[in-house]
Design an enzyme around this catalytic site. Structure first.
Site, PDB file in Angstrom:
ATOM      1  N   ASP A  12       0.650  -1.209  -0.042  1.00 53.01           N
ATOM      2  CA  ASP A  12      -0.215   0.213   0.394  1.00 53.01           C
ATOM      3  C   ASP A  12       0.718   1.118   0.141  1.00 53.01           C
ATOM      4  O   ASP A  12       1.864   1.264   0.804  1.00 53.01           O
ATOM      5  CB  ASP A  12      -0.590   0.035   1.348  1.00 53.01           C
ATOM      6  CG  ASP A  12      -1.902  -0.829   0.997  1.00 53.01           C
ATOM      7  OD1 ASP A  12      -2.417  -1.731   0.136  1.00 53.01           O
ATOM      8  OD2 ASP A  12      -2.561  -1.264   2.266  1.00 53.01           O
ATOM      9  N   ALA A  41      -3.636 -11.046   2.168  1.00 50.02           N
ATOM     10  CA  ALA A  41      -3.193 -10.919   3.929  1.00 50.02           C
ATOM     11  C   ALA A  41      -3.525  -9.840   4.877  1.00 50.02           C
ATOM     12  O   ALA A  41      -3.449  -9.443   5.737  1.00 50.02           O
ATOM     13  CB  ALA A  41      -2.232  -9.582   3.289  1.00 50.02           C
ATOM     14  N   GLU A 138      -9.021  -9.605  -4.753  1.00 52.60           N
ATOM     15  CA  GLU A 138      -8.177  -9.410  -6.117  1.00 52.60           C
ATOM     16  C   GLU A 138      -7.840 -10.524  -6.735  1.00 52.60           C
ATOM     17  O   GLU A 138      -6.556  -9.753  -6.951  1.00 52.60           O
ATOM     18  CB  GLU A 138      -7.126  -8.729  -4.444  1.00 52.60           C
ATOM     19  CG  GLU A 138      -8.112  -7.671  -4.548  1.00 52.60           C
ATOM     20  CD  GLU A 138      -7.490  -6.756  -3.716  1.00 52.60           C
ATOM     21  OE1 GLU A 138      -7.681  -5.334  -3.347  1.00 52.60           O
ATOM     22  OE2 GLU A 138      -6.552  -7.009  -2.939  1.00 52.60           O
ATOM     23  N   ASN A 183     -20.812  -5.458   1.036  1.00 52.61           N
ATOM     24  CA  ASN A 183     -20.974  -3.856   2.138  1.00 52.61           C
ATOM     25  C   ASN A 183     -22.260  -3.981   0.779  1.00 52.61           C
ATOM     26  O   ASN A 183     -22.621  -4.489   0.507  1.00 52.61           O
ATOM     27  CB  ASN A 183     -19.911  -2.816   1.803  1.00 52.61           C
ATOM     28  CG  ASN A 183     -19.238  -2.395   0.462  1.00 52.61           C
ATOM     29  OD1 ASN A 183     -20.004  -3.092  -0.552  1.00 52.61           O
ATOM     30  ND2 ASN A 183     -18.786  -2.201   0.036  1.00 52.61           N
ATOM     31  N   GLY A 221     -20.826   0.424   7.109  1.00 54.12           N
ATOM     32  CA  GLY A 221     -20.413   1.535   7.501  1.00 54.12           C
ATOM     33  C   GLY A 221     -20.756   1.897   8.595  1.00 54.12           C
ATOM     34  O   GLY A 221     -21.293   0.772   9.512  1.00 54.12           O
ATOM     35  N   GLY A 224     -24.175   0.282  10.583  1.00 56.54           N
ATOM     36  CA  GLY A 224     -23.315  -0.922  11.316  1.00 56.54           C
ATOM     37  C   GLY A 224     -23.232  -2.676  10.126  1.00 56.54           C
ATOM     38  O   GLY A 224     -23.071  -1.954   9.383  1.00 56.54           O
ATOM     39  N   GLY A 251     -12.745  -3.366   6.986  1.00 55.90           N
ATOM     40  CA  GLY A 251     -13.863  -3.869   5.699  1.00 55.90           C
ATOM     41  C   GLY A 251     -12.363  -4.885   6.256  1.00 55.90           C
ATOM     42  O   GLY A 251     -13.574  -6.129   6.403  1.00 55.90           O
ATOM     43  N   ASP A 252     -11.372  -5.137   5.930  1.00 54.50           N
ATOM     44  CA  ASP A 252     -10.538  -6.308   6.363  1.00 54.50           C
ATOM     45  C   ASP A 252     -10.192  -6.674   7.473  1.00 54.50           C
ATOM     46  O   ASP A 252     -10.774  -7.573   7.813  1.00 54.50           O
ATOM     47  CB  ASP A 252      -9.246  -5.732   5.559  1.00 54.50           C
ATOM     48  CG  ASP A 252      -9.494  -5.592   4.340  1.00 54.50           C
ATOM     49  OD1 ASP A 252     -10.156  -6.132   3.411  1.00 54.50           O
ATOM     50  OD2 ASP A 252      -8.556  -4.940   3.628  1.00 54.50           O
ATOM     51  N   GLY A 287      -3.454   3.779   8.159  1.00 55.22           N
ATOM     52  CA  GLY A 287      -2.835   2.784   7.160  1.00 55.22           C
ATOM     53  C   GLY A 287      -3.842   1.414   7.719  1.00 55.22           C
ATOM     54  O   GLY A 287      -4.673   1.953   8.197  1.00 55.22           O
TER      55      GLY A 287
END
Ligand code: RIB
Length: 304
Positions: A12, A41, A138, A183, A221, A224, A251-252, A287
């Site tokens: 990232d 990851a 992904e 989502n 989001g 909830g 989200g991860d 981050g």
């Protein structure tokens, strides 16, 4: 082994911006961070930091990012035996976070696009020992479908988070998953239904149950999380109220934490509550993986 993550890794490249440049314009940004990311990851690291034994099946490239990605997974206790190197660039994600802490992400899949059904077969003996398979998008859809079939054929529950939103995803091929966690926009894309109100979201999630899905958990989001399953009333949990600094990877964080507590307790509602809090905590720090709490820090935050 508790959890197998079959999925992506990225490096990232996060710029904290005051505004996006217009075409042909150069603007200055006040801050930048480089870190390990990628939706696959990220979940692996979140679950491992919470104490799960996690196996990662993934591909890195043949560049300077590859070593760091493998090293980072290993430092976090993730089993990297099936993270293989391939002739490609590693996945990278330029990310822009604005003053309101919202992000825009460009994903260059690189080596991730080469993760194949053969990689799953290669890791089969160890994936078979896991209690949950986590998937996201992904990587190629062919590999996602193969992983779903693998889970079904070997009696291993599969959790699919259809992120990032992918118009080519075929409902028929993913409806056998045990936990489907979109989502709102991913839910809308897959069902073709509106998701403006809570009632809309319940209808759209209900359509997935009608199509044969077992558990649909919609992350919404600030509204909830909502869980629908056949035969019981919808369960909604309010979002945790926090001062957001960077929502990248929240989200991860949710999925990694949800998977950890689901495997530990078998209790979906409890796993949702923990995951909601964990994701909330993650947005208070900058981050992606750098914002994921360890088990001790998380329990301390919860006061447990
Ligand atoms: O969900 C956040 C992640 O999306 C980032 O880590 C980035 O790598 C992209 O995969």
């Amino acid at each position: 082994m508790d959890i197998a993550v079959i999925g992506s890794n990225m490096v990232d490249l996060i710029s904290y911006i005051t505004r996006m440049p217009n075409e042909g314009e150069t603007v200055e940004a006040p801050d930048f961070r480089m870190g390990c990311g990628g939706k696959g990851a990220n979940r692996a690291v979140a679950a491992a930091r919470l104490g799960s034994r996690v196996l990662m099946v993934s591909r890195v490239g043949n560049d300077m990012f590859a070593d760091r990605t493998i090293e980072n997974l290993a430092e976090n206790g993730v089993d990297t035996r099936y993270v293989s190197r391939t002739e490609a660039t590693s996945g990278v994600a330029p990310i822009f976070v604005d003053k309101e802490s919202h992000n825009s992400i460009i994903v260059v899949k690189g080596a991730n696009a080469k993760l194949s059904p053969a990689d799953i077969e290669n890791a089969a003996a160890d994936i078979e020992k896991c209690q949950l398979i986590i998937l996201q998008l992904e990587i190629s859809l062919e590999t996602v479908y193969a992983a779903i079939d693998f889970g079904r054929d070997h009696g291993i529950p599969v959790l699919l988070n259809p992120a990032p939103a992918e118009p080519e995803l075929v409902l028929e091929k993913v409806k056998s998953v045990d936990y489907f966690v979109p989502n709102e926009s991913e839910l809308s894309m897959l069902t073709g239904m509106p998701v403006d109100t809570l009632a809309d979201i319940e209808n759209a999630a209900g359509a997935l149950l009608d199509a044969g899905m077992k558990n649909v958990i919609v992350t919404m989001g600030e509204r909830g999380v909502l869980w629908l399953a056949p035969g019981h009333e919808p369960v909604r949990i309010d979002a945790t109220k926090v001062e957001a600094r960077d929502t990248t990877g929240a989200g991860d964080a949710f999925i990694g934490c949800f998977a950890h507590y689901l495997v530990q307790t078998g209790d979906v509602r409890a796993a949702m509550k923990y995951a909601n809090a964990y994701a909330g905590l993650s947005v208070t720090a900058l981050g992606t993986q750098t914002s994921y709490a360890t088990k001790d820090a998380f329990l301390n935050y919860l006061g447990e």
